[in-house]
Design a protein around this motif. Structure first.
Motif, PDB file in Angstrom:
ATOM      1  N   THR A  37     -77.235 -12.934  24.573  1.00  0.00           N
ATOM      2  CA  THR A  37     -76.967 -11.508  24.313  1.00  0.00           C
ATOM      3  C   THR A  37     -77.183 -10.772  25.629  1.00  0.00           C
ATOM      4  O   THR A  37     -78.323 -10.613  26.078  1.00  0.00           O
ATOM      5  CB  THR A  37     -77.930 -10.946  23.235  1.00  0.00           C
ATOM      6  N   PRO A  56     -78.892  -6.678  24.628  1.00  0.00           N
ATOM      7  CA  PRO A  56     -79.652  -6.611  23.367  1.00  0.00           C
ATOM      8  C   PRO A  56     -79.978  -5.162  22.976  1.00  0.00           C
ATOM      9  O   PRO A  56     -79.788  -4.246  23.776  1.00  0.00           O
ATOM     10  CB  PRO A  56     -80.948  -7.362  23.682  1.00  0.00           C
ATOM     11  N   GLY A  86     -78.688  -6.979  18.360  1.00  0.00           N
ATOM     12  CA  GLY A  86     -77.682  -7.428  19.326  1.00  0.00           C
ATOM     13  C   GLY A  86     -77.138  -8.726  18.748  1.00  0.00           C
ATOM     14  O   GLY A  86     -77.867  -9.468  18.063  1.00  0.00           O
ATOM     15  N   LYS A  87     -75.851  -8.991  19.010  1.00  0.00           N
ATOM     16  CA  LYS A  87     -75.183 -10.036  18.230  1.00  0.00           C
ATOM     17  C   LYS A  87     -75.761 -11.449  18.387  1.00  0.00           C
ATOM     18  O   LYS A  87     -75.984 -12.132  17.395  1.00  0.00           O
ATOM     19  CB  LYS A  87     -73.687 -10.000  18.509  1.00  0.00           C
ATOM     20  N   GLY A  88     -76.050 -11.864  19.625  1.00  0.00           N
ATOM     21  CA  GLY A  88     -76.608 -13.205  19.793  1.00  0.00           C
ATOM     22  C   GLY A  88     -78.010 -13.295  19.192  1.00  0.00           C
ATOM     23  O   GLY A  88     -78.373 -14.312  18.571  1.00  0.00           O
ATOM     24  N   GLY A 129     -80.851 -13.810  27.445  1.00  0.00           N
ATOM     25  CA  GLY A 129     -80.198 -12.524  27.726  1.00  0.00           C
ATOM     26  C   GLY A 129     -81.041 -11.705  28.675  1.00  0.00           C
ATOM     27  O   GLY A 129     -81.870 -12.257  29.416  1.00  0.00           O
ATOM     28  N   GLY A 131     -71.715  -9.860  21.473  1.00  0.00           N
ATOM     29  CA  GLY A 131     -72.042  -8.452  21.679  1.00  0.00           C
ATOM     30  C   GLY A 131     -71.400  -7.828  22.900  1.00  0.00           C
ATOM     31  O   GLY A 131     -70.713  -8.482  23.687  1.00  0.00           O
ATOM     32  N   ASP A 187     -72.725 -11.380  12.324  1.00  0.00           N
ATOM     33  CA  ASP A 187     -73.597 -12.256  13.131  1.00  0.00           C
ATOM     34  C   ASP A 187     -74.203 -13.346  12.238  1.00  0.00           C
ATOM     35  O   ASP A 187     -74.348 -14.501  12.649  1.00  0.00           O
ATOM     36  CB  ASP A 187     -74.747 -11.448  13.761  1.00  0.00           C
TER      37      ASP A 187
END
Ligand SMILES: Nc1ncnc2c1ncn2[C@@H]1O[C@H](COP(=O)(O)OP(=O)(O)O)[C@@H](O)[C@H]1O
Ligand SMILES: O=P(O)(O)OC[C@H]1O[C@](O)(COP(=O)(O)O)[C@@H](O)[C@@H]1O
Length: 311
Positions: free
Chosen positions: A6, A9, A37-39, A57, A136, A252
């Motif tokens: 990500t 984030p 955040g997507k990851g 990230g 993201g 996600d």
């Protein structure tokens, strides 16, 4: 090992108010913050499903420290690169009276080009990457080519790469030929440059993306479930009707469910069912809380799978 990435984030801060009125003090009834955040969401759901993983990230400032501490406390392993500035806070306002939800996504801190390169260096060194899931928005001014570079590096490490990004980042990112992408209908429409509504149109668009080198296209369609398109194979998984509390993080969670299915050695159809169930399980949670294993396992047998083609 599974890694999520990500680059931007967020602390997701949910505020509950009874009603939003202009020019008066609106009192907050309840407030919660979760790492987002997507990851990072993918990591959290993988952790809930019992799959070891590590979130990578950039984090910055006090909000970044809070995000890292909460994630670690909740059992998700992470290794973030510190940068200057402040990790963004995305705000979700739930108006209880109307059920209306307002989502405000912040831009986040800038990440310098040499810092962005550090992520690729990290991917070059990570141990036995089985999956790398990237998701993201990009930090401000970061070029979408960053995603292509990370994808190519991960693929050189023989990792399967999942990409869940939007707009320009998706357009450029798929040139790195990720193994899986998970656009929703709007994201896929933007990618192929036409408005997609009917299933036939969505299938045709997904096949076009297969031809551009992306092995598996998962198109998430909210309550209509997920379409999986991979060469001659196409399936649609439809979730049961549920009382939806909130849909943030559903996409996600579906990515996490799909990775879970594949890591557990299931075939594409089973992994698709887990992806659909995980997304739906997240819609049952308040704020930006995500799927629980218990809910996912309960929903899996209620997902209906339709085979569209299997040549
Ligand atoms: N209203 C809903 N009812 C049941 N399941 C849902 C609903 N909305 C989302 N989901 C589940 O979550 C998955 C991902 O949600 P979607 O909204 O399509 O993704 P995104 O958040 O990326 O836009 C869906 O494919 C579905 O399985
Ligand atoms: O990076 P972006 O596109 O701003 O999105 C970040 C936001 O998306 C989320 O990851 C939720 O994503 P989805 O609803 O698409 O699953 C939030 O946790 C976060 O605030």
């Amino acid at each position: 090992m599974i890694y999520t990435i990500t680059l931007n984030p967020a602390l997701d801060r949910t505020l509950w108010v009874s009603e939003i009125k202009e020019d008066v003090s609106n009192r907050i009834i309840r407030e919660e913050s979760y790492p987002g955040g997507k990851g990072i969401d993918v990591s959290k759901v993988l952790t809930a499903l019992g799959v070891p993983n590590r979130a990578l990230g950039f984090i910055a400032g006090f909000a970044g420290r809070q995000l890292e501490a909460q994630l670690t406390r909740d059992g998700t392993d992470c290794s973030f690169i510190p940068v200057s500035g402040e990790t963004r806070t995305n705000v979700v306002i739930h108006e209880l009276g109307s059920g209306r939800q307002i989502i405000l996504n912040s831009a986040g801190p800038e990440v310098k080009p040499f810092e962005l390169l550090e992520i690729s260096d990290l991917v070059r060194k990570i141990e036995e990457p089985e999956f790398v899931s990237i998701g993201g928005s990009l930090p401000p001014r970061a070029h979408p080519e960053v995603y292509r570079k990370i994808i190519e590096t991960a693929k050189l490490r023989r990792a399967k790469v999942v990409l869940d990004v939007d707009r320009e980042a998706l357009l450029v990112g798929i040139r790195g030929k990720p193994d899986v992408i998970k656009p929703n209908i709007h994201e896929l429409s933007a990618l192929v440059g036409k408005r997609l509504e009917k299933r036939g149109e969505i299938l045709e668009a997904a096949r076009e993306i297969n031809r551009r080198g992306v092995g598996i296209v998962l198109v998430s369609m909210g309550p209509r479930g997920i379409l999986l398109v991979s060469e001659g194979k196409a399936y649609q998984a439809v979730p049961p009707e549920v009382e939806v509390v909130n849909t943030i993080g559903a996409g996600d969670s579906s990515v996490a469910g799909f990775i879970y299915g594949l890591v557990a050695g299931r075939d594409l159809k089973e992994a698709l069912i887990w992806a659909t169930a995980a997304g739906t399980a997240t819609t049952l949670r308040q704020g930006t809380a995500l799927a629980t294993r218990e809910d996912v396992e309960r929903i899996v047998p209620q997902v209906r799978l339709e085979t569209i083609s299997e040549d």
